[in-house]
Write an enzyme that holds these catalytic residues in place. Structure first.
Site, PDB file in Angstrom:
ATOM      1  N   HIS A  46      16.465  14.901  23.304  1.00 16.89           N
ATOM      2  CA  HIS A  46      16.191  13.669  22.861  1.00 16.89           C
ATOM      3  C   HIS A  46      14.897  13.534  22.005  1.00 16.89           C
ATOM      4  O   HIS A  46      14.251  14.579  21.732  1.00 16.89           O
ATOM      5  CB  HIS A  46      16.426  12.441  24.185  1.00 16.89           C
ATOM      6  CG  HIS A  46      15.317  12.764  25.198  1.00 16.89           C
ATOM      7  ND1 HIS A  46      14.101  12.119  24.980  1.00 16.89           N
ATOM      8  CD2 HIS A  46      15.111  13.725  26.108  1.00 16.89           C
ATOM      9  CE1 HIS A  46      13.389  12.686  26.111  1.00 16.89           C
ATOM     10  NE2 HIS A  46      14.142  13.345  26.696  1.00 16.89           N
ATOM     11  N   HIS A 104      15.137   3.128  26.560  1.00 17.95           N
ATOM     12  CA  HIS A 104      13.748   3.028  26.466  1.00 17.95           C
ATOM     13  C   HIS A 104      13.313   1.427  27.104  1.00 17.95           C
ATOM     14  O   HIS A 104      12.227   1.335  27.362  1.00 17.95           O
ATOM     15  CB  HIS A 104      13.362   3.250  25.241  1.00 17.95           C
ATOM     16  CG  HIS A 104      12.951   4.666  24.801  1.00 17.95           C
ATOM     17  ND1 HIS A 104      12.992   5.345  23.648  1.00 17.95           N
ATOM     18  CD2 HIS A 104      12.747   5.876  25.659  1.00 17.95           C
ATOM     19  CE1 HIS A 104      12.815   6.595  23.757  1.00 17.95           C
ATOM     20  NE2 HIS A 104      12.687   6.856  25.059  1.00 17.95           N
ATOM     21  N   CYS A 149      -6.932  20.440  43.820  1.00 18.17           N
ATOM     22  CA  CYS A 149      -6.720  19.524  42.744  1.00 18.17           C
ATOM     23  C   CYS A 149      -5.185  19.929  42.056  1.00 18.17           C
ATOM     24  O   CYS A 149      -4.801  19.637  41.262  1.00 18.17           O
ATOM     25  CB  CYS A 149      -7.475  19.232  41.654  1.00 18.17           C
ATOM     26  SG  CYS A 149      -8.042  20.813  40.617  1.00 18.17           S
ATOM     27  N   HIS A 155      18.657 -11.000  70.012  1.00 18.16           N
ATOM     28  CA  HIS A 155      17.843  -9.720  70.333  1.00 18.16           C
ATOM     29  C   HIS A 155      18.879  -8.727  70.135  1.00 18.16           C
ATOM     30  O   HIS A 155      20.273  -8.628  69.971  1.00 18.16           O
ATOM     31  CB  HIS A 155      17.911  -9.844  71.868  1.00 18.16           C
ATOM     32  CG  HIS A 155      19.015 -10.071  72.482  1.00 18.16           C
ATOM     33  ND1 HIS A 155      19.389 -11.406  72.738  1.00 18.16           N
ATOM     34  CD2 HIS A 155      20.004  -9.425  73.380  1.00 18.16           C
ATOM     35  CE1 HIS A 155      20.472 -11.487  73.461  1.00 18.16           C
ATOM     36  NE2 HIS A 155      20.883 -10.266  73.852  1.00 18.16           N
TER      37      HIS A 155
END
Length: 831
Positions: A15, A298, A611, A747
């Protein structure tokens, strides 16, 4: 001619975004490059993103690039590396199915008999507003404009103006908006887009307006014929930029249906382009119903990023007759409630109250420092690539930035960023951080991250090649410029410096010398800067592990890059499908290596973080805590869940788990250990202040049960408040739970309750309970776990006996506040 053969790795197909990036990669070379989709038997100029999109290429399609020209050999090496390593990163991630599934209508709403229309959930949430219909504008007036001698000039002017407008918006936007605007800019800058408009004018003698529309229709027809939902949904983007071109060229022909939202609005349209969405006042956009928008459009991506609920699957003609009426768009349950009565409006007011409580609680939890259950402190930081990501990371609870990828500033451009540009980018993130630490990883470029303007020769194995700190001596001026920019920015916040790909002490000694030279230069130039800076290294080359003690004499911290370290430790290319199954950091050898690094560093007073992707893996959090890591840095959306999980873990239990894992003989044994590991969870009391409320203004029984069940969800006593509510209602249908004396005791014994609870609401005014026992002013709800045995009967019996006592009832009704009710019940009841 040379050829690169490959299977398309993009889950969403070829795309706009990956097509633009592939086009940019191919446009660097003089050679002619042709893209071929063998399934479609479609060919395209690889230097045109529109032509690439038009091939209809889907995931796993057999493809090739044919390269012919004077630089074909070098082009083949670079493009082959790009296709194998980085091409997949240009794709966007589709939302998970869980985000898109409508929840069954809760009984507290369905019992109110609302007037509902059912749709498909595209973006979750609830919005209240007036239904406003947006009709599509006709383009016939533009098509009818006759050809003019000035058409070519007007086209160039309009393209330049639109590009300028998009660039201006790019400077003002961030996040998904910026990404989508970049895709639109790439489309109008594509040679084929403008070239086809010119051909239609010269060869078919069309006027400019007709040529723009014809080009739009041709491209949209190709996309609409694609087998990919994602590619079909790019039709909206082509229509968007084409309509913007028309409006710029003939501003006097203003769109008939310009959107101005002056009050909370639920917008109903066949479709909405991204530029139309970005032009809206989002404060008054309560929700959208889009008939033809798909799950990856989009516009929908922008709506999700802006927390705007969206439904589809509702025909416009079914809604048109309700235009101008108030409505509630419920994109949790997938319904549109038309002209809601007071009871239905009350349901959504309660839902909003619960949502506000949840949001406030999540914000408070994210803002808290990360501790284990036994108060072991560990830093939770974010990995980011741009300053624009920093505010979102901190909002998610990041206590700093554990990895700022500065190389992003150097990529996808024709020349390196100058000192001022870098300084401003680094300063921006430091100002956003306040006193939070920001670890700037110096440029990790070269190797697999090729930078054309550096002219570094291509390598057979870029992962093991000339990259990061290894290139700094050759490009010392470039490195010095970065050091100067970081040192200047460091005077505005808590900046730290991290050097990637270090494998020897000589490298870090050279870097320290360059830092001192940069400081001397800045003093000479009279520029504000930090006199010192905390220095660390990425631990990603195994040789470092054996001399950590020596590095402790020269640096302040270590951050383990688990992605590359795993590859180098096992000699495994994780992008090679034949050996990628061997890529697994959770093995005895890897864990022992981490243990050795942490132990040696801690003995010398240095901290160690991680990291890589491993840092955000919730399954392995007990191991990382047990190994004694001081910091975990991850993508920011993972931070709230990791913080929440960490609060449930006991560091001593995790330390024992890590010890056992290091003694295992295989990854399978470690996984079995993790599966058997069950963190001890805090036992939460049956009665708690967080579940007791006074002077609640409920209008009916439905609101009372809805609120009390929803509140248990907010407080983490259930992850499934709707399912819990359904169990309460099923019990309610057997026999009403009004017990007289103005009291009801709904309940249930349910699998959906995580912590058995008693919830209490004393009402501001009596409500009906559909009971012969009269109206109710006090609701006491029991929600007990399925494994509670007969405990629910004991609790119910105690309450019933106490409520018969007039003095006890009067004390409950007279209690001044929730704390007084809690104290009374704790005194009178035993559980």
């Amino acid at each position: 001619m040379l050829t690169i053969q490959f299977l398309c790795p993009l889950p969403n197909g070829l795309h706009a975004r990956p097509a633009w990036e592939l086009k940019e990669q191919c446009s660097q070379w003089q050679s002619e490059i042709t893209f071929i989709n063998h399934r479609q038997n479609a060919k395209a100029d690889a230097k045109s993103s529109l032509a690439l999109i038009g091939t209809g290429t889907l995931f796993n399609d057999s493809c090739s690039l044919n390269i012919s020209g004077s630089d074909e050999e070098q082009a083949r090496r670079v493009l082959e590396e790009y296709i194998q390593v980085r091409f997949i990163d240009s794709d966007s991630v589709q939302p998970t199915q869980a985000e898109l599934t409508a929840h069954p209508l809760p009984r507290s709403l369905s019992r109110l008999n609302p007037d509902l229309l059912y749709g498909n959930v595209l973006a979750s949430g609830v919005g209240v507003g007036t239904l406003t219909l947006l009709q599509s504008d006709s383009l016939d007036s533009y098509r009818a404009i006759p050809a003019s001698a000035q058409d070519s000039t007007r086209l160039e002017h309009s393209l330049a103006t639109l590009a300028e407008q998009l660039n201006q918006q790019l400077r003002e936007r961030d996040g998904e908006s910026k990404t989508i605007l970049s895709a639109h800019l790439s489309l109008i800058q594509d040679d084929e887009f403008a070239g086809n408009i010119r051909r239609l004018m010269t060869e078919q003698h069309q006027g400019l307006g007709a040529a723009i529309i014809s080009n739009m229709e041709q491209v949209c027809a190709k996309l609409s014929a694609s087998a990919s939902d994602y590619l079909r949904e790019r039709v909206s983007d082509i229509r968007d930029i084409s309509e913007q071109l028309l409006h710029i060229t003939w501003p006097e022909l203003k769109p008939r249906n310009k959107l101005v939202l002056e009050k909370p609005t639920i917008l109903v349209a066949e479709d909405l382009t991204p530029s139309q969405f970005l032009s809206l006042d989002l404060k008054n956009l309560a929700g959208m119903i889009l008939e033809k928008t798909g799950r990856t459009s989009h516009t929908l991506i922008l709506a999700r990023a802006s927390a705007i609920p969206v439904l589809s699957g509702l025909p416009l003609d079914a809604i048109a007759r309700y235009a101008g009426q108030p409505a509630v768009l419920d994109a949790q349950c997938g319904v549109l409630a038309i002209n809601p009565n007071d009871a239905v409006s009350g349901y959504y007011q309660v839902a909003q109250t619960l949502a506000d409580k949840r949001q406030k609680q999540q914000a408070q939890a994210a803002a808290q420092l990360a501790y284990s259950r036994d108060n072991k402190r560990i830093d939770i930081a974010a990995n980011i690539g741009t300053a624009l990501e920093a505010p979102g990371a901190f909002a998610n609870g990041a206590e700093g930035v554990g990895l700022f990828r500065t190389e992003m500033l150097y990529m996808d451009r024709d020349s390196a960023p100058d000192e001022q540009e870098q300084f401003e980018a680094y300063q921006q993130v430091l100002l956003a951080a306040g006193d939070k630490p920001i670890i700037f990883r110096t440029m990790d470029i070269g190797g697999d991250k090729s930078i054309p303007y550096l002219n570094i020769p291509q390598e057979e194995n870029p992962f093991l090649g000339y990259r990061a700190v290894r290139i700094y001596p050759e490009f010392a001026g470039l490195f010095r410029t970065q050091l100067r920019a970081i040192l200047r920015a460091a005077s505005f916040g808590n900046a730290q410096l991290m050097i990637p790909m270090v494998h020897s002490l000589d490298q870090i000694l050279w870097v320290k010398g360059e830092i001192q030279k940069a400081i001397v230069e800045l003093k000479r130039d009279g520029l504000r800067h930090a006199e010192t800076i905390t220095l660390g290294i990425m631990v990603e080359v195994p040789s470092v592990c054996y001399i950590i003690d020596h590095f402790c004499d020269e640096v302040d911290f270590f951050s383990i890059g688990s992605n590359d370290m795993t590859q180098y430790l096992y000699a495994v290319d994780r992008n090679n499908p034949r050996v990628s199954p061997l890529y697994n950091p959770i093995t005895p050898s890897f864990l022992r290596m981490l243990q050795q690094i942490v132990t040696t560093a801690h003995q010398r007073g240095k901290w160690v973080g991680i990291c890589g992707e491993l840092g955000g893996e919730s399954r392995y959090l007990p191991l990382l805590l047990g190994l004694g890591l001081d910091e975990l840095s991850m993508s920011s959306p993972r931070i709230p869940a990791v913080k929440s999980q960490l609060r449930q873990l006991d560091s001593e239990a995790c330390r024992e788990l890590a010890r056992q894992a290091c003694e295992c003989r295989s990854a399978q044994e470690i996984e079995a250990l993790l599966t058997a590991f069950t963190p001890e969870e805090d036992v939460r009391p049956l009665l708690a202040l967080e579940n007791i409320f006074v002077d609640q203004d409920f209008s009916n029984k439905e609101q009372a049960i809805q609120f009390l069940c929803g509140n248990l969800g907010v407080n983490g006593r259930t992850e499934h408040p709707f399912e819990l509510e359904e169990d309460v209602w099923q019990r309610e249908e057997i026999v009403t739970t009004g017990v007289g004396f103005g009291v009801a005791i709904p309940h249930t014994k349910s699998q959906w309750i995580r912590h058995s609870s008693i919830s209490i609401a004393r009402l501001a005014k009596p409500i009906g309970w559909q009971s012969e026992m009269g109206e109710v002013e006090l609701v006491i709800m029991l929600t007990l776990g399925a494994n509670e045995g007969m405990n629910h009967v004991k609790v119910f019996s105690q309450l019933a006996r106490k409520l018969v006592n007039k003095n006890f009832r009067q004390s409950l009704f007279a209690a001044q506040d929730a704390q007084s009710i809690l104290t009374l019940l704790e005194t009178e009841l035993t559980f």
